[in-house]
Design a protein around this motif. Structure first.
Motif, PDB file in Angstrom:
ATOM      1  N   LEU A 106      44.736  34.693  28.093  1.00 30.86           N
ATOM      2  CA  LEU A 106      43.731  33.766  28.626  1.00 30.86           C
ATOM      3  C   LEU A 106      44.070  33.381  30.062  1.00 30.86           C
ATOM      4  N   PHE A 107      45.331  33.167  30.351  1.00 26.86           N
ATOM      5  CA  PHE A 107      45.749  32.820  31.717  1.00 26.86           C
ATOM      6  C   PHE A 107      45.311  33.900  32.699  1.00 26.86           C
ATOM      7  N   VAL A 108      45.560  35.164  32.341  1.00 28.02           N
ATOM      8  CA  VAL A 108      45.185  36.268  33.228  1.00 28.02           C
ATOM      9  C   VAL A 108      43.668  36.315  33.411  1.00 28.02           C
ATOM     10  N   LEU A 109      42.923  36.117  32.328  1.00 17.68           N
ATOM     11  CA  LEU A 109      41.460  36.175  32.416  1.00 17.68           C
ATOM     12  C   LEU A 109      40.897  35.022  33.245  1.00 17.68           C
ATOM     13  N   LEU A 110      41.494  33.846  33.131  1.00 18.24           N
ATOM     14  CA  LEU A 110      41.009  32.705  33.903  1.00 18.24           C
ATOM     15  C   LEU A 110      41.422  32.777  35.371  1.00 18.24           C
ATOM     16  N   ALA A 111      42.432  33.582  35.668  1.00 24.12           N
ATOM     17  CA  ALA A 111      42.847  33.758  37.061  1.00 24.12           C
ATOM     18  C   ALA A 111      41.994  34.786  37.799  1.00 24.12           C
ATOM     19  N   ARG A 112      41.094  35.454  37.094  1.00 26.28           N
ATOM     20  CA  ARG A 112      40.298  36.510  37.704  1.00 26.28           C
ATOM     21  C   ARG A 112      39.049  36.019  38.448  1.00 26.28           C
ATOM     22  N   PRO A 113      38.299  35.035  37.915  1.00 22.37           N
ATOM     23  CA  PRO A 113      37.081  34.622  38.615  1.00 22.37           C
ATOM     24  C   PRO A 113      37.362  34.058  40.013  1.00 22.37           C
ATOM     25  N   MET A 114      36.367  34.159  40.870  1.00 18.91           N
ATOM     26  CA  MET A 114      36.407  33.649  42.236  1.00 18.91           C
ATOM     27  C   MET A 114      37.360  34.426  43.140  1.00 18.91           C
ATOM     28  N   ARG A 115      37.673  35.677  42.757  1.00 19.05           N
ATOM     29  CA  ARG A 115      38.451  36.533  43.649  1.00 19.05           C
ATOM     30  C   ARG A 115      37.514  37.327  44.550  1.00 19.05           C
ATOM     31  N   GLU A 116      38.022  37.706  45.717  1.00 17.32           N
ATOM     32  CA  GLU A 116      37.292  38.618  46.587  1.00 17.32           C
ATOM     33  C   GLU A 116      37.501  40.031  46.078  1.00 17.32           C
ATOM     34  N   ARG A 117      36.423  40.681  45.663  1.00 15.28           N
ATOM     35  CA  ARG A 117      36.561  42.039  45.146  1.00 15.28           C
ATOM     36  C   ARG A 117      35.240  42.779  45.336  1.00 15.28           C
ATOM     37  N   GLY A 118      35.334  44.030  45.766  1.00 19.08           N
ATOM     38  CA  GLY A 118      34.133  44.828  45.960  1.00 19.08           C
ATOM     39  C   GLY A 118      33.157  44.129  46.894  1.00 19.08           C
ATOM     40  N   GLY A 119      31.932  43.990  46.421  1.00 17.55           N
ATOM     41  CA  GLY A 119      30.924  43.297  47.214  1.00 17.55           C
ATOM     42  C   GLY A 119      30.803  41.828  46.886  1.00 17.55           C
ATOM     43  N   VAL A 120      31.686  41.308  46.021  1.00 16.56           N
ATOM     44  CA  VAL A 120      31.628  39.903  45.623  1.00 16.56           C
ATOM     45  C   VAL A 120      32.366  39.062  46.647  1.00 16.56           C
TER      46      VAL A 120
ATOM     47  N   CYS B 279      46.233  24.460  37.353  1.00 12.99           N
ATOM     48  CA  CYS B 279      46.428  24.578  38.806  1.00 12.99           C
ATOM     49  C   CYS B 279      47.012  25.933  39.171  1.00 12.99           C
ATOM     50  N   ALA B 280      47.942  26.414  38.347  1.00 21.66           N
ATOM     51  CA  ALA B 280      48.572  27.704  38.631  1.00 21.66           C
ATOM     52  C   ALA B 280      47.564  28.843  38.552  1.00 21.66           C
ATOM     53  N   ALA B 281      46.744  28.841  37.489  1.00 22.40           N
ATOM     54  CA  ALA B 281      45.761  29.914  37.323  1.00 22.40           C
ATOM     55  C   ALA B 281      44.720  29.900  38.444  1.00 22.40           C
ATOM     56  N   ALA B 282      44.352  28.707  38.923  1.00 28.04           N
ATOM     57  CA  ALA B 282      43.362  28.613  40.002  1.00 28.04           C
ATOM     58  C   ALA B 282      43.945  29.024  41.343  1.00 28.04           C
ATOM     59  N   TYR B 283      45.270  28.955  41.470  1.00 32.00           N
ATOM     60  CA  TYR B 283      45.896  29.283  42.754  1.00 32.00           C
ATOM     61  C   TYR B 283      45.840  30.779  43.060  1.00 32.00           C
ATOM     62  N   PHE B 284      45.825  31.601  42.009  1.00 34.68           N
ATOM     63  CA  PHE B 284      45.777  33.049  42.244  1.00 34.68           C
ATOM     64  C   PHE B 284      44.486  33.463  42.954  1.00 34.68           C
ATOM     65  N   PRO B 285      43.284  33.125  42.451  1.00 40.09           N
ATOM     66  CA  PRO B 285      42.077  33.498  43.199  1.00 40.09           C
ATOM     67  C   PRO B 285      41.952  32.753  44.527  1.00 40.09           C
ATOM     68  N   PHE B 286      42.486  31.532  44.584  1.00 41.12           N
ATOM     69  CA  PHE B 286      42.478  30.783  45.849  1.00 41.12           C
ATOM     70  C   PHE B 286      43.178  31.578  46.950  1.00 41.12           C
ATOM     71  N   MET B 287      44.360  32.118  46.640  1.00 40.37           N
ATOM     72  CA  MET B 287      45.082  32.902  47.629  1.00 40.37           C
ATOM     73  C   MET B 287      44.441  34.271  47.843  1.00 40.37           C
ATOM     74  N   ASN B 288      43.833  34.815  46.793  1.00 42.09           N
ATOM     75  CA  ASN B 288      43.164  36.105  46.923  1.00 42.09           C
ATOM     76  C   ASN B 288      42.015  36.027  47.921  1.00 42.09           C
TER      77      ASN B 288
END
Length: 254
Positions: A64-78, A171-180
């Motif tokens: 679940l942690f990995v899946l929740l860290a995925r949204p809001m990342r810069e990827r492809g045309g998103v 906070c940790a899971a949200a930090y991954f897409p934040f930095m991405n």
């Protein structure tokens, strides 16, 4: 306020399906795992039997942690950064709302695990109450370190500690897409996850010093992630004003 609610709703929608799927599958897997292994356990070991639920619990939580860290990342045309700018909220506010949505997702997952452990304890009491008769389920929930962490009963310090842990991991899971979104890969969230899996999902009855240490470490970890996000946002504002990589050239743009 309306803009912030819109951002939180967006983050909650991203977290909804991963949370629902992993919670349901995880609860089912934990219950089946406990049922399959129960008949091979000696009577003397059955009081602490629910501690074996730590394995499926940790696997499900990590997934679940990995899946929740995925949204809001810069990827492809998103380009989520563009979406946030259109909504008119700061990057720090978006980070905090995503962290809150993540923490809620983790809480729901642990609630599913608690339901699976409780259902199994009741089943064990009905089918084989040789441990303590009508008190079998209560003893199993009270003695097991894993069960006590997610079903603390009247041990209120554990509730406080687990609340701090879930907030820190949110906070940790949200930090991954934040930095991405800044073109960087953050590994620190996964170190926080590993530490939580090793130390945070077990609790002994009455060990309040351990609860204080674990809860304090979780609060410090969460605060550090929030501080790091705020610091990065401050750097971006300075770069933008000075014509750095996150902003327009001096004298140009608005």
């Amino acid at each position: 306020m309306k803009k912030n609610f819109s951002v939180f709703s967006l983050m909650a929608r991203f977290a909804l399906w991963p949370t629902a799927i992993v919670t349901l599958l995880g609860a089912g897997a934990t219950y089946i795992f406990l049922r399959i292994r129960f008949e091979d356990v000696d009577l003397a070991q059955r009081a602490d039997y629910l501690s074996t639920a730590a394995a499926p619990l940790c696997v499900g939580f990590a997934l679940l942690f990995v899946l929740l860290a995925r949204p809001m990342r810069e990827r492809g045309g998103v380009q989520p950064g563009y979406t946030l700018r259109r909504l008119g909220v700061s990057e720090l506010a978006a980070y905090l709302w995503q962290a809150a949505a993540n923490a809620m997702g983790f809480f729901i997952f642990l609630a599913g695990q608690a339901a699976a452990c409780f259902a199994f304890a009741l089943w064990a009491q009905e089918t084989d109450g040789s441990l303590a008769g009508n008190m079998t389920a209560l003893i199993m929930l009270y003695v097991s370190r894993t069960a006590h962490a997610i079903i603390p009963l009247n041990d209120w310090p554990v509730y406080i500690r687990m609340f701090a842990v879930l907030c820190a991991l949110g906070c940790a899971a949200a930090y991954f897409p934040f930095m991405n979104r800044r073109g960087k890969t953050a590994l620190s969230p996964f170190f926080a996850l590993a530490a939580a899996l090793l130390f945070a999902f077990g609790a002994d009855v009455g060990e309040y010093v351990a609860e204080a240490v674990t809860g304090g470490a979780a609060l410090i970890t969460g605060a550090l992630f929030v501080y790091a996000a705020g610091y990065r946002c401050g750097l971006a504002d300075v770069d933008g004003a000075a014509g750095g990589p996150d902003g327009e050239a001096d004298g140009q743009g608005s």
